[in-house]
Design a protein around this motif. Structure first.
Motif, PDB file in Angstrom:
ATOM      1  N   LEU A  50       0.831  -1.205   0.000  1.00  0.00           N
ATOM      2  CA  LEU A  50       0.000   0.000   0.000  1.00  0.00           C
ATOM      3  C   LEU A  50       0.865   1.253   0.000  1.00  0.00           C
ATOM      4  CD1 LEU A  50      -2.733  -1.101   2.571  1.00  0.00           C
ATOM      5  CD2 LEU A  50      -3.113  -0.623   0.146  1.00  0.00           C
ATOM      6  N   TYR A  51       1.873   1.287   0.841  1.00  0.00           N
ATOM      7  CA  TYR A  51       2.759   2.452   0.905  1.00  0.00           C
ATOM      8  C   TYR A  51       3.453   2.697  -0.432  1.00  0.00           C
ATOM      9  CZ  TYR A  51       2.514   3.226   5.982  1.00  0.00           C
ATOM     10  OH  TYR A  51       2.098   3.528   7.255  1.00  0.00           O
ATOM     11  N   SER A  52       3.811   1.621  -1.120  1.00  0.00           N
ATOM     12  CA  SER A  52       4.558   1.766  -2.376  1.00  0.00           C
ATOM     13  C   SER A  52       3.719   2.398  -3.477  1.00  0.00           C
ATOM     14  CB  SER A  52       5.096   0.410  -2.842  1.00  0.00           C
ATOM     15  OG  SER A  52       4.032  -0.447  -3.241  1.00  0.00           O
ATOM     16  N   SER A  53       2.402   2.491  -3.280  1.00  0.00           N
ATOM     17  CA  SER A  53       1.533   3.101  -4.287  1.00  0.00           C
ATOM     18  C   SER A  53       1.580   4.625  -4.238  1.00  0.00           C
ATOM     19  CB  SER A  53       0.081   2.634  -4.087  1.00  0.00           C
ATOM     20  OG  SER A  53      -0.460   3.138  -2.866  1.00  0.00           O
ATOM     21  N   ASP A  54       2.188   5.159  -3.178  1.00  0.00           N
ATOM     22  CA  ASP A  54       2.285   6.608  -3.026  1.00  0.00           C
ATOM     23  C   ASP A  54       3.726   7.043  -3.279  1.00  0.00           C
ATOM     24  OD1 ASP A  54       1.093   9.248  -1.823  1.00  0.00           O
ATOM     25  OD2 ASP A  54       2.986   8.917  -0.753  1.00  0.00           O
ATOM     26  N   PRO A  55       3.957   7.999  -4.170  1.00  0.00           N
ATOM     27  CA  PRO A  55       5.333   8.379  -4.524  1.00  0.00           C
ATOM     28  C   PRO A  55       6.177   8.841  -3.328  1.00  0.00           C
ATOM     29  CG  PRO A  55       3.799   9.244  -6.143  1.00  0.00           C
ATOM     30  CD  PRO A  55       2.965   8.675  -5.034  1.00  0.00           C
ATOM     31  N   ALA A  56       5.599   9.656  -2.454  1.00  0.00           N
ATOM     32  CA  ALA A  56       6.360  10.158  -1.297  1.00  0.00           C
ATOM     33  C   ALA A  56       6.715   9.019  -0.343  1.00  0.00           C
ATOM     34  CB  ALA A  56       5.560  11.239  -0.568  1.00  0.00           C
ATOM     35  N   CYS A  57       5.766   8.105  -0.138  1.00  0.00           N
ATOM     36  CA  CYS A  57       6.029   6.955   0.735  1.00  0.00           C
ATOM     37  C   CYS A  57       7.027   6.005   0.099  1.00  0.00           C
ATOM     38  CB  CYS A  57       4.727   6.215   1.042  1.00  0.00           C
ATOM     39  SG  CYS A  57       3.546   7.167   2.027  1.00  0.00           S
ATOM     40  N   LEU A  58       6.913   5.812  -1.212  1.00  0.00           N
ATOM     41  CA  LEU A  58       7.831   4.909  -1.907  1.00  0.00           C
ATOM     42  C   LEU A  58       9.273   5.395  -1.793  1.00  0.00           C
ATOM     43  CD1 LEU A  58       8.400   2.471  -3.690  1.00  0.00           C
ATOM     44  CD2 LEU A  58       7.852   3.888  -5.687  1.00  0.00           C
ATOM     45  N   LYS A  59       9.468   6.698  -1.828  1.00  0.00           N
ATOM     46  CA  LYS A  59      10.811   7.255  -1.690  1.00  0.00           C
ATOM     47  C   LYS A  59      11.429   6.859  -0.343  1.00  0.00           C
ATOM     48  CE  LYS A  59      13.349  11.625  -1.940  1.00  0.00           C
ATOM     49  NZ  LYS A  59      13.234  13.104  -2.127  1.00  0.00           N
ATOM     50  N   ILE A  60      10.600   6.887   0.703  1.00  0.00           N
ATOM     51  CA  ILE A  60      11.067   6.485   2.035  1.00  0.00           C
ATOM     52  C   ILE A  60      11.371   4.993   2.062  1.00  0.00           C
ATOM     53  CG2 ILE A  60      10.415   6.297   4.474  1.00  0.00           C
ATOM     54  CD1 ILE A  60       8.677   8.837   4.002  1.00  0.00           C
ATOM     55  N   LEU A  61      10.474   4.201   1.466  1.00  0.00           N
ATOM     56  CA  LEU A  61      10.694   2.753   1.440  1.00  0.00           C
ATOM     57  C   LEU A  61      11.989   2.402   0.703  1.00  0.00           C
ATOM     58  CD1 LEU A  61       7.177   1.178   0.737  1.00  0.00           C
ATOM     59  CD2 LEU A  61       8.267   1.713   2.918  1.00  0.00           C
ATOM     60  N   GLU A  62      12.227   3.074  -0.389  1.00  0.00           N
ATOM     61  CA  GLU A  62      13.450   2.790  -1.159  1.00  0.00           C
ATOM     62  C   GLU A  62      14.690   3.036  -0.297  1.00  0.00           C
ATOM     63  OE1 GLU A  62      13.838   1.389  -3.925  1.00  0.00           O
ATOM     64  OE2 GLU A  62      12.125   1.738  -5.248  1.00  0.00           O
ATOM     65  N   ARG A  63      14.640   4.073   0.535  1.00  0.00           N
ATOM     66  CA  ARG A  63      15.778   4.331   1.416  1.00  0.00           C
ATOM     67  C   ARG A  63      15.929   3.210   2.443  1.00  0.00           C
ATOM     68  NH1 ARG A  63      17.426   5.738   6.060  1.00  0.00           N
ATOM     69  NH2 ARG A  63      15.370   5.952   7.011  1.00  0.00           N
ATOM     70  N   LEU A  64      14.794   2.743   2.981  1.00  0.00           N
ATOM     71  CA  LEU A  64      14.844   1.646   3.949  1.00  0.00           C
ATOM     72  C   LEU A  64      15.364   0.363   3.305  1.00  0.00           C
ATOM     73  CD1 LEU A  64      11.453   2.132   5.871  1.00  0.00           C
ATOM     74  CD2 LEU A  64      13.723   2.940   6.510  1.00  0.00           C
ATOM     75  N   PHE A  65      14.886   0.079   2.108  1.00  0.00           N
ATOM     76  CA  PHE A  65      15.341  -1.121   1.398  1.00  0.00           C
ATOM     77  C   PHE A  65      16.855  -1.063   1.176  1.00  0.00           C
ATOM     78  CE2 PHE A  65      10.960  -1.330  -0.883  1.00  0.00           C
ATOM     79  CZ  PHE A  65      10.390  -1.834   0.273  1.00  0.00           C
ATOM     80  N   LYS A  66      17.351   0.116   0.773  1.00  0.00           N
ATOM     81  CA  LYS A  66      18.784   0.281   0.514  1.00  0.00           C
ATOM     82  C   LYS A  66      19.583   0.126   1.803  1.00  0.00           C
ATOM     83  CE  LYS A  66      22.324   1.336  -2.086  1.00  0.00           C
ATOM     84  NZ  LYS A  66      22.793   0.426  -3.176  1.00  0.00           N
ATOM     85  N   ALA A  67      19.080   0.739   2.890  1.00  0.00           N
ATOM     86  CA  ALA A  67      19.788   0.658   4.171  1.00  0.00           C
ATOM     87  C   ALA A  67      19.856  -0.780   4.677  1.00  0.00           C
ATOM     88  CB  ALA A  67      19.093   1.549   5.206  1.00  0.00           C
ATOM     89  N   ALA A  68      18.801  -1.558   4.391  1.00  0.00           N
ATOM     90  CA  ALA A  68      18.746  -2.941   4.872  1.00  0.00           C
ATOM     91  C   ALA A  68      19.769  -3.844   4.194  1.00  0.00           C
ATOM     92  CB  ALA A  68      17.337  -3.504   4.667  1.00  0.00           C
TER      93      ALA A  68
END
Length: 221
Positions: A50-68
């Protein structure tokens, strides 16, 4: 790698973290862990989709994915800042406000994993409790029991909990919570306007509930 593959990989790491926490930190049996972990993982996966459907939220998720890729998840979740929580929370609130409570509960459940400055965020827990309460009274009560232990002196959470218990025919418990909230706000009234503003909300509620309790004590003729 597309976002769905990243979500799958991230959820695998969450599952490993949840399993480790439930079996070691909470001393639960392997059988209990095996039962609860897949359920929680599915909740988090639904939230991430659900979060990935929103551009602003997806940007945050991408950072979390990269950090992980280089950090363990507990370090990833403490690396977030308040602004990122605010953005994700605002998105989750759109589901809550539109009556999509099941989706909102999943979004807020994921948000409780995030701990800016290594501290649980009271906003995310309060919203999760409110969503659970709207879905199921008993589930909401259990959630409020939990967060009142985690945040015993947080005025907004105390107000939210008091509202829940008052609306669900537990006025005496609501009164006890409000009285405690009043004490906290009076003690810290010189430290910020938020405490004084809460006092203005709390005082009339205490008077109303006390009046209702006293009225019920009066003998009927």
């Amino acid at each position: 790698m597309d976002v769905n593959e990243k979500i799958d990989q991230f959820c695998q790491k969450i599952a490993a973290m949840v399993e480790e926490l439930t079996t070691h930190d909470f001393n639960l049996t392997a059988q209990t862990s095996a039962t609860s972990t897949p359920i929680l993982t599915m909740v988090y996966k639904s939230a991430l989709e659900l979060y990935s459907s929103d551009p602003a939220c997806l940007k945050i998720l991408e950072r979390l994915f990269k950090a992980a890729e280089n950090l363990n998840l507990q370090d990833v979740f403490t690396s977030v800042d308040e602004e990122e929580v605010r953005v994700l929370g605002k998105f989750a609130e759109t589901f809550m406000n539109s009556g999509k409570l099941s989706e909102a509960s999943k979004l807020f459940q994921f948000l409780t994993l995030l701990c800016p400055k290594s501290r649980p965020n009271p906003y995310t827990y309060a919203r999760l409790a409110e969503t659970f309460s709207a879905l199921n009274v008993d589930m909401g009560s259990k959630m409020y029991d939990f967060i009142l232990n985690v945040f015993p002196d947080n005025p907004p959470i105390l107000l939210s909990a008091a509202k829940h218990f008052y609306e669900n025919e537990q006025p005496k418990r609501a009164l006890r919570i409000l009285t405690h909230a009043q004490e906290i706000c009076e003690r810290h009234s010189d430290e910020g306007s938020e405490f004084r503003e809460c006092l203005q909300i709390i005082a009339p509620q205490i008077l109303r509930i006390r009046g209702e309790i006293e009225e019920k004590k009066q003998p009927t003729t």
